[in-house]
Design a protein around this motif. Sequence first.
Motif, PDB file in Angstrom:
ATOM      1  N   ARG A  93      23.789  19.493  26.025  1.00 12.19           N
ATOM      2  CA  ARG A  93      23.879  20.208  24.745  1.00 12.19           C
ATOM      3  C   ARG A  93      22.930  19.605  23.712  1.00 12.19           C
ATOM      4  NH1 ARG A  93      29.517  23.279  24.655  1.00 12.19           N
ATOM      5  NH2 ARG A  93      29.811  23.266  26.904  1.00 12.19           N
ATOM      6  N   THR A  94      22.603  18.328  23.839  1.00 15.62           N
ATOM      7  CA  THR A  94      21.637  17.723  22.921  1.00 15.62           C
ATOM      8  C   THR A  94      20.223  18.208  23.220  1.00 15.62           C
ATOM      9  OG1 THR A  94      21.277  15.748  24.293  1.00 15.62           O
ATOM     10  CG2 THR A  94      23.045  15.637  22.626  1.00 15.62           C
ATOM     11  N   LEU A  95      20.032  18.833  24.369  1.00 12.36           N
ATOM     12  CA  LEU A  95      18.734  19.406  24.748  1.00 12.36           C
ATOM     13  C   LEU A  95      18.664  20.894  24.422  1.00 12.36           C
ATOM     14  CD1 LEU A  95      18.406  17.727  28.272  1.00 12.36           C
ATOM     15  CD2 LEU A  95      17.474  16.912  26.082  1.00 12.36           C
ATOM     16  N   GLY A  96      19.710  21.416  23.767  1.00 13.05           N
ATOM     17  CA  GLY A  96      19.741  22.834  23.427  1.00 13.05           C
ATOM     18  C   GLY A  96      20.258  23.716  24.546  1.00 13.05           C
ATOM     19  N   LEU A  97      20.827  23.113  25.585  1.00 15.37           N
ATOM     20  CA  LEU A  97      21.364  23.874  26.711  1.00 15.37           C
ATOM     21  C   LEU A  97      22.864  24.060  26.515  1.00 15.37           C
ATOM     22  CD1 LEU A  97      19.310  22.112  29.509  1.00 15.37           C
ATOM     23  CD2 LEU A  97      18.775  24.240  28.320  1.00 15.37           C
ATOM     24  N   GLY A  98      23.472  24.926  27.308  1.00 19.67           N
ATOM     25  CA  GLY A  98      24.867  25.267  27.078  1.00 19.67           C
ATOM     26  C   GLY A  98      25.755  25.155  28.296  1.00 19.67           C
ATOM     27  N   LEU A  99      26.895  25.806  28.182  1.00 17.91           N
ATOM     28  CA  LEU A  99      27.927  25.746  29.208  1.00 17.91           C
ATOM     29  C   LEU A  99      27.417  26.200  30.581  1.00 17.91           C
ATOM     30  CD1 LEU A  99      30.889  25.348  30.044  1.00 17.91           C
ATOM     31  CD2 LEU A  99      31.339  27.674  29.216  1.00 17.91           C
ATOM     32  N   GLY A 100      26.678  27.278  30.632  1.00 15.63           N
ATOM     33  CA  GLY A 100      26.159  27.753  31.915  1.00 15.63           C
ATOM     34  C   GLY A 100      25.271  26.724  32.590  1.00 15.63           C
ATOM     35  N   HIS A 101      24.472  26.021  31.795  1.00  8.35           N
ATOM     36  CA  HIS A 101      23.612  24.960  32.333  1.00  8.35           C
ATOM     37  C   HIS A 101      24.457  23.796  32.861  1.00  8.35           C
ATOM     38  CE1 HIS A 101      20.857  27.089  29.569  1.00  8.35           C
ATOM     39  NE2 HIS A 101      19.986  26.855  30.532  1.00  8.35           N
ATOM     40  N   GLU A 102      25.493  23.436  32.093  1.00  2.00           N
ATOM     41  CA  GLU A 102      26.356  22.336  32.531  1.00  2.00           C
ATOM     42  C   GLU A 102      27.038  22.675  33.852  1.00  2.00           C
ATOM     43  OE1 GLU A 102      27.693  20.339  28.310  1.00  2.00           O
ATOM     44  OE2 GLU A 102      28.862  22.028  29.068  1.00  2.00           O
ATOM     45  N   LEU A 103      27.577  23.877  33.951  1.00  3.65           N
ATOM     46  CA  LEU A 103      28.266  24.270  35.181  1.00  3.65           C
ATOM     47  C   LEU A 103      27.295  24.360  36.353  1.00  3.65           C
ATOM     48  CD1 LEU A 103      30.669  26.935  33.664  1.00  3.65           C
ATOM     49  CD2 LEU A 103      31.271  24.640  34.482  1.00  3.65           C
ATOM     50  N   SER A 104      26.094  24.842  36.088  1.00  3.58           N
ATOM     51  CA  SER A 104      25.081  24.918  37.151  1.00  3.58           C
ATOM     52  C   SER A 104      24.668  23.524  37.601  1.00  3.58           C
ATOM     53  CB  SER A 104      23.864  25.708  36.657  1.00  3.58           C
ATOM     54  OG  SER A 104      24.219  27.054  36.398  1.00  3.58           O
ATOM     55  N   LEU A 105      24.510  22.601  36.652  1.00  2.00           N
ATOM     56  CA  LEU A 105      24.144  21.224  37.010  1.00  2.00           C
ATOM     57  C   LEU A 105      25.277  20.546  37.769  1.00  2.00           C
ATOM     58  CD1 LEU A 105      21.862  18.936  36.301  1.00  2.00           C
ATOM     59  CD2 LEU A 105      23.811  18.017  35.070  1.00  2.00           C
ATOM     60  N   LEU A 106      26.502  20.791  37.354  1.00  2.00           N
ATOM     61  CA  LEU A 106      27.651  20.208  38.058  1.00  2.00           C
ATOM     62  C   LEU A 106      27.591  20.564  39.539  1.00  2.00           C
ATOM     63  CD1 LEU A 106      31.312  20.212  36.830  1.00  2.00           C
ATOM     64  CD2 LEU A 106      30.752  20.662  39.201  1.00  2.00           C
ATOM     65  N   LEU A 107      27.241  21.801  39.842  1.00  3.81           N
ATOM     66  CA  LEU A 107      27.185  22.243  41.243  1.00  3.81           C
ATOM     67  C   LEU A 107      26.055  21.590  42.028  1.00  3.81           C
ATOM     68  CD1 LEU A 107      27.984  26.035  40.853  1.00  3.81           C
ATOM     69  CD2 LEU A 107      29.494  24.224  41.692  1.00  3.81           C
TER      70      LEU A 107
END
Length: 170
Positions: A93-107
């Motif tokens: 989120r400090t890079l301007g990314l959001g929830l979808g990015h977090e969930l995609s990275l988690l996978l």
Amino acid sequence: LLRPSMGCEPDVTGLLTKRFAGNRIVAIQMRLRRLDAGYGAEHTYWRDSDFLEWYEFLKEAGETHPDVQFVVMGRLQEKPLELLRLPNVISLRTLGLGLGHELSLLLRSDLFMGTSSGFAAMANFSEVPYFITKMNPGACRAFAIAPGSERLPFAGERQILVYEPETRDL
């Protein structure tokens, strides 16, 4: 199994191949709702993580495992600045990314560690190894498993549920 968000996948691939190249990625989610007064979750503060235990763990991990990049998931309002200042910890989120990015990275992470939460639910329905903490009777009822179960019925061998309090040693 859940899949990453197609619209977020190119950004996540870029992070993994450039910014995080050569690192093992551990997605983490500690629950610190009491830090976000506007969220109104007073009735569930008992589910919050012990920040000092996590902080000491992450500091030590930075020294003993310098090849691990911890990516903290969730609302920035729940993330103390001390946590985000650790060199081995970042929030998308400090890079301007959001929830979808977090969930995609988690996978695409090597491991997920965190409390029984929405992010943990994403890990539950993936092949990512995980260590989910703060399991409690309510979570067991929601998953229709016996209290104390180490795994969900469909979980892999490296997908573990933990009931004891979070500590740096754990």
